[in-house]
Design a protein around this motif. Structure first.
Motif, PDB file in Angstrom:
ATOM      1  N   GLU A  98      53.286  36.746 -64.619  1.00  0.00           N
ATOM      2  CA  GLU A  98      53.902  37.015 -63.385  1.00  0.00           C
ATOM      3  C   GLU A  98      54.001  38.529 -63.171  1.00  0.00           C
ATOM      4  N   GLY A  99      53.155  39.433 -63.696  1.00  0.00           N
ATOM      5  CA  GLY A  99      53.098  40.637 -63.400  1.00  0.00           C
ATOM      6  C   GLY A  99      52.214  41.072 -62.351  1.00  0.00           C
ATOM      7  N   VAL A 100      51.105  40.353 -61.895  1.00  0.00           N
ATOM      8  CA  VAL A 100      50.390  40.823 -60.913  1.00  0.00           C
ATOM      9  C   VAL A 100      50.112  39.639 -59.941  1.00  0.00           C
ATOM     10  N   ALA A 101      50.141  40.159 -58.527  1.00  0.00           N
ATOM     11  CA  ALA A 101      49.975  39.052 -57.494  1.00  0.00           C
ATOM     12  C   ALA A 101      48.792  39.454 -56.712  1.00  0.00           C
ATOM     13  N   VAL A 102      48.420  38.409 -56.293  1.00  0.00           N
ATOM     14  CA  VAL A 102      47.022  38.343 -55.319  1.00  0.00           C
ATOM     15  C   VAL A 102      47.035  37.693 -54.240  1.00  0.00           C
ATOM     16  N   THR A 103      46.846  38.045 -53.037  1.00  0.00           N
ATOM     17  CA  THR A 103      46.797  37.235 -51.888  1.00  0.00           C
ATOM     18  C   THR A 103      45.326  37.023 -51.630  1.00  0.00           C
ATOM     19  N   THR A 118      40.160  39.097 -51.308  1.00  0.00           N
ATOM     20  CA  THR A 118      41.564  39.186 -51.906  1.00  0.00           C
ATOM     21  C   THR A 118      41.845  40.313 -52.039  1.00  0.00           C
ATOM     22  N   THR A 119      43.450  40.467 -52.282  1.00  0.00           N
ATOM     23  CA  THR A 119      43.857  41.904 -52.474  1.00  0.00           C
ATOM     24  C   THR A 119      45.037  41.553 -53.466  1.00  0.00           C
ATOM     25  N   SER A 120      45.171  42.712 -54.392  1.00  0.00           N
ATOM     26  CA  SER A 120      46.208  42.343 -55.506  1.00  0.00           C
ATOM     27  C   SER A 120      46.956  43.789 -55.602  1.00  0.00           C
ATOM     28  N   GLY A 121      47.899  43.548 -56.550  1.00  0.00           N
ATOM     29  CA  GLY A 121      48.842  44.530 -56.832  1.00  0.00           C
ATOM     30  C   GLY A 121      49.902  43.981 -57.855  1.00  0.00           C
ATOM     31  N   HIS A 122      50.768  44.754 -58.542  1.00  0.00           N
ATOM     32  CA  HIS A 122      51.705  44.374 -59.260  1.00  0.00           C
ATOM     33  C   HIS A 122      53.151  43.800 -58.612  1.00  0.00           C
ATOM     34  N   THR A 123      53.606  42.910 -59.294  1.00  0.00           N
ATOM     35  CA  THR A 123      54.630  42.213 -58.527  1.00  0.00           C
ATOM     36  C   THR A 123      55.986  43.014 -58.379  1.00  0.00           C
ATOM     37  N   ASP A 124      56.350  44.083 -59.122  1.00  0.00           N
ATOM     38  CA  ASP A 124      57.308  44.870 -58.967  1.00  0.00           C
ATOM     39  C   ASP A 124      57.204  45.759 -57.731  1.00  0.00           C
ATOM     40  N   GLY A 125      56.345  45.613 -56.938  1.00  0.00           N
ATOM     41  CA  GLY A 125      56.044  46.367 -55.741  1.00  0.00           C
ATOM     42  C   GLY A 125      55.824  47.779 -55.747  1.00  0.00           C
ATOM     43  N   ARG A 126      55.488  48.348 -57.051  1.00  0.00           N
ATOM     44  CA  ARG A 126      55.217  49.819 -56.881  1.00  0.00           C
ATOM     45  C   ARG A 126      54.147  50.251 -55.962  1.00  0.00           C
ATOM     46  N   PRO A 127      54.329  51.022 -55.288  1.00  0.00           N
ATOM     47  CA  PRO A 127      53.182  51.639 -54.169  1.00  0.00           C
ATOM     48  C   PRO A 127      51.976  52.032 -54.897  1.00  0.00           C
ATOM     49  N   ALA A 128      50.996  51.858 -54.427  1.00  0.00           N
ATOM     50  CA  ALA A 128      49.718  52.088 -54.736  1.00  0.00           C
ATOM     51  C   ALA A 128      49.704  53.758 -55.073  1.00  0.00           C
ATOM     52  N   GLY A 136      42.028  48.903 -69.213  1.00  0.00           N
ATOM     53  CA  GLY A 136      41.545  47.502 -69.135  1.00  0.00           C
ATOM     54  C   GLY A 136      41.277  47.105 -67.737  1.00  0.00           C
ATOM     55  N   LYS A 137      41.378  45.685 -67.288  1.00  0.00           N
ATOM     56  CA  LYS A 137      41.236  45.044 -66.206  1.00  0.00           C
ATOM     57  C   LYS A 137      42.522  44.611 -65.750  1.00  0.00           C
ATOM     58  N   PRO A 138      43.717  45.151 -65.085  1.00  0.00           N
ATOM     59  CA  PRO A 138      44.586  44.293 -64.777  1.00  0.00           C
ATOM     60  C   PRO A 138      44.589  43.353 -63.505  1.00  0.00           C
ATOM     61  N   PHE A 139      43.523  43.552 -62.839  1.00  0.00           N
ATOM     62  CA  PHE A 139      43.270  42.701 -61.592  1.00  0.00           C
ATOM     63  C   PHE A 139      42.179  41.756 -61.797  1.00  0.00           C
ATOM     64  N   ALA A 140      41.878  41.495 -62.970  1.00  0.00           N
ATOM     65  CA  ALA A 140      40.616  40.640 -63.143  1.00  0.00           C
ATOM     66  C   ALA A 140      40.825  39.276 -62.619  1.00  0.00           C
ATOM     67  N   LEU A 141      42.141  38.793 -62.514  1.00  0.00           N
ATOM     68  CA  LEU A 141      42.031  37.537 -62.050  1.00  0.00           C
ATOM     69  C   LEU A 141      41.723  37.282 -60.666  1.00  0.00           C
ATOM     70  N   SER A 142      41.910  38.620 -59.806  1.00  0.00           N
ATOM     71  CA  SER A 142      41.426  38.509 -58.420  1.00  0.00           C
ATOM     72  C   SER A 142      40.189  37.794 -57.917  1.00  0.00           C
ATOM     73  N   PRO A 143      38.954  38.532 -58.522  1.00  0.00           N
ATOM     74  CA  PRO A 143      37.826  37.830 -58.142  1.00  0.00           C
ATOM     75  C   PRO A 143      37.446  36.471 -58.358  1.00  0.00           C
ATOM     76  N   GLN A 144      38.120  36.311 -59.764  1.00  0.00           N
ATOM     77  CA  GLN A 144      38.054  34.877 -60.319  1.00  0.00           C
ATOM     78  C   GLN A 144      38.777  33.878 -59.498  1.00  0.00           C
ATOM     79  N   VAL A 145      40.096  34.345 -59.077  1.00  0.00           N
ATOM     80  CA  VAL A 145      40.795  32.992 -58.129  1.00  0.00           C
ATOM     81  C   VAL A 145      39.821  33.147 -56.800  1.00  0.00           C
ATOM     82  N   GLY A 146      39.508  33.979 -56.221  1.00  0.00           N
ATOM     83  CA  GLY A 146      38.899  34.029 -54.934  1.00  0.00           C
ATOM     84  C   GLY A 146      37.432  33.228 -55.098  1.00  0.00           C
ATOM     85  N   HIS A 147      36.767  33.560 -56.115  1.00  0.00           N
ATOM     86  CA  HIS A 147      35.608  32.684 -56.281  1.00  0.00           C
ATOM     87  C   HIS A 147      35.760  31.208 -56.629  1.00  0.00           C
ATOM     88  N   ALA A 148      36.803  30.813 -57.286  1.00  0.00           N
ATOM     89  CA  ALA A 148      37.043  29.247 -57.452  1.00  0.00           C
ATOM     90  C   ALA A 148      37.444  28.714 -56.114  1.00  0.00           C
TER      91      ALA A 148
END
Length: 237
Positions: free
Chosen positions: A113-118, A186-196, A205-217
């Motif tokens: 629950e540290g990264v959110a992806v729409t 997909t668009t993603s960021g941190h769940t604490d809402g910190r501005p980009a 590392g790859k903090p948003f590695a889940l984004s393309p995987q979720v989108g592809h699935a």
């Protein structure tokens, strides 16, 4: 009278042949081309026919590290499906030019629950229009210290969930994928809402590695064709 009888027999013969041909056409097995067309139509209707929870499952697997699997959990589904409301104006113009029918959105968070992806599913009439739009859309972009990722899919926060603070200003990554008549953004960021804009350097590392995987699935499941099986009751051949 003889002429009338001959003409009558000819009409009767023609009628019998016509009815026989119609009966044979209605009762024959569908051709492979007809089955393929039916399968394509079924895929193109899924954005309307499938329940939202089927398009966006409760959990989607992803692999943050090689050999390690986790699950992203859905925090909510956006009820609005307008093409203009779901993306930034620059992308909305591209989608409209190619006949966007709807933009379906849902938000997921990673297992910690540290990264959110729409995730946004953009529906088109056919794969050809989807492919043309896909080629014109901006590609993947990661955090590079230049501020919020734009243009992109709009973030969808859900109050009372781990994604409540994930707003457009917090977008730090974007991806684009395609499956059949659908483009998946997909668009993603941190769940604490910190501005980009507050991120001054790329994170290790790859903090948003889940984004393309979720989108592809989601794209793969939504676009997988099912050839009609005339022996099953759910298909009408």
């Amino acid at each position: 009278m003889v002429v009338a009888l001959v003409v009558g027999c000819c009409y009767l013969t023609t009628t019998v042949i016509s009815f026989t041909g119609a009966w044979a056409t209605l009762n024959r097995e569908p051709t492979n081309a007809e089955l393929q067309r039916a399968a394509n139509k079924e895929v193109a209707r899924r954005w309307q026919a499938w329940p939202a929870r089927r398009i966006f499952p409760d959990r989607v697997p992803y692999a943050p590290l090689e050999g390690h699997s986790e699950y992203a959990s859905r925090t909510g589904i956006v009820p609005d499906t307008g093409c203009d409301q779901g993306v930034d104006p620059e992308i909305a113009a591209t989608l409209a030019r190619h006949g966007c029918k709807a933009v379906l959105r849902a938000t997921y968070v990673d297992q910690l629950e540290g990264v959110a992806v729409t995730v946004g599913v953009v529906a088109f009439a056919d794969p050809f229009r989807a492919d043309r739009a896909y080629r014109e859309l901006p590609g993947s972009k990661g955090p590079d210290g230049s501020g919020s990722v734009r243009p992109a899919l709009r973030a969808a926060p859900f109050p009372g969930t781990a994604s409540a603070r994930f707003t457009d200003e917090a977008r730090q990554d974007r991806t684009v994928d395609r499956g059949g008549p659908y483009v998946v953004l997909t668009t993603s960021g941190h769940t604490d809402g910190r501005p980009a804009a507050a991120i001054k350097k790329a994170r290790p590392g790859k903090p948003f590695a889940l984004s393309p995987q979720v989108g592809h699935a989601i794209a793969r499941a939504l676009s997988a064709k099912r050839i009609p099986d005339c022996s099953r009751p759910e298909w009408q051949c």
